[in-house]
Design a protein around this motif. Structure first.
Motif, PDB file in Angstrom:
ATOM      1  N   ARG A 113      11.259  -9.510   7.542  1.00 52.66           N
ATOM      2  CA  ARG A 113      11.120  -8.843   6.319  1.00 52.66           C
ATOM      3  C   ARG A 113      10.515  -7.569   6.728  1.00 52.66           C
ATOM      4  N   LEU A 114      10.807  -6.461   5.761  1.00 54.54           N
ATOM      5  CA  LEU A 114      10.072  -5.238   5.775  1.00 54.54           C
ATOM      6  C   LEU A 114       9.180  -5.177   4.723  1.00 54.54           C
ATOM      7  N   ALA A 115       7.946  -5.122   5.150  1.00 56.51           N
ATOM      8  CA  ALA A 115       6.782  -4.913   4.408  1.00 56.51           C
ATOM      9  C   ALA A 115       6.997  -4.008   2.984  1.00 56.51           C
ATOM     10  N   CYS A 116       7.615  -2.878   3.162  1.00 56.81           N
ATOM     11  CA  CYS A 116       7.869  -2.008   2.374  1.00 56.81           C
ATOM     12  C   CYS A 116       8.563  -2.467   1.360  1.00 56.81           C
ATOM     13  N   CYS A 117       9.691  -3.649   1.460  1.00 55.83           N
ATOM     14  CA  CYS A 117      10.540  -4.037   0.505  1.00 55.83           C
ATOM     15  C   CYS A 117       9.900  -5.442  -0.054  1.00 55.83           C
ATOM     16  N   THR A 118       8.939  -5.746   0.336  1.00 56.85           N
ATOM     17  CA  THR A 118       8.518  -7.389   0.077  1.00 56.85           C
ATOM     18  C   THR A 118       7.567  -7.314  -0.930  1.00 56.85           C
ATOM     19  N   VAL A 119       7.845  -8.017  -1.844  1.00 57.35           N
ATOM     20  CA  VAL A 119       6.900  -8.352  -3.268  1.00 57.35           C
ATOM     21  C   VAL A 119       6.199  -9.729  -3.198  1.00 57.35           C
ATOM     22  N   VAL A 120       5.014  -9.739  -3.268  1.00 61.32           N
ATOM     23  CA  VAL A 120       4.016 -10.799  -3.115  1.00 61.32           C
ATOM     24  C   VAL A 120       4.157 -11.360  -4.474  1.00 61.32           C
ATOM     25  N   GLN A 121       4.556 -12.819  -4.518  1.00 56.40           N
ATOM     26  CA  GLN A 121       4.676 -13.351  -5.792  1.00 56.40           C
ATOM     27  C   GLN A 121       3.814 -14.770  -5.472  1.00 56.40           C
ATOM     28  N   GLY A 122       3.177 -15.187  -4.381  1.00 58.89           N
ATOM     29  CA  GLY A 122       2.160 -16.338  -4.215  1.00 58.89           C
ATOM     30  C   GLY A 122       1.764 -15.995  -2.606  1.00 58.89           C
ATOM     31  N   ASP A 123       0.918 -17.046  -2.171  1.00 59.97           N
ATOM     32  CA  ASP A 123       0.227 -17.283  -0.912  1.00 59.97           C
ATOM     33  C   ASP A 123       1.472 -17.117   0.275  1.00 59.97           C
TER      34      ASP A 123
END
Length: 133
Positions: free
Chosen positions: A105-115
């Protein structure tokens, strides 16, 4: 609050649900703009697309919890899944042969929704058996 574990940095941070992975890493003092196999990591820390999904230097490998992130964005799909036109009958995907395509993934495009568990700056095997096939 979701827990994000960075394996190489040996750090764990708690982030709010819906947080951007790149922004939270920056707040924690973690440089995710590693470049290609660590080459240019110090320069890429300052010379990058600032989270617009264009440069690809914030590429990360989600080793656990990929289901706790958003779906691939268009920028990620273009980086990891787009087919390049070639003169051969079988077109070659741009970065589809670097390994771990489904977890990259690209960190700038990743949304964290859980662990999740993240490996920053994963190695890219440019000379592997699959890359030039």
């Amino acid at each position: 609050m979701p827990l994000v574990k960075f394996t190489k940095e040996k750090k764990e941070i708690e982030v709010p649900v819906g947080a951007n992975l790149r922004n939270e890493a920056i707040k924690a003092g973690i440089n995710l703009n590693q470049g290609l196999n660590g080459i240019g990591a110090s320069v890429n820390r300052f010379m990058n697309c600032k989270g617009m999904g264009m440069c690809g230097t914030c590429r990360v490998l989600i080793t656990a919890g990929i289901e706790n992130t958003n779906k691939l964005t268009m920028a990620e799909w273009l980086k990891f899944k787009t087919v390049l036109p070639t003169p051969v009958p079988d077109p070659i995907p741009a970065l589809a042969y670097i390994g771990h395509e489904e977890e990259m993934r690209l960190a700038c495009c990743t949304v964290v929704q859980g662990d999740i568990t993240v490996e920053s700056g994963p190695e890219v095997n440019l000379f592997g058996e699959n890359f030039f096939s």
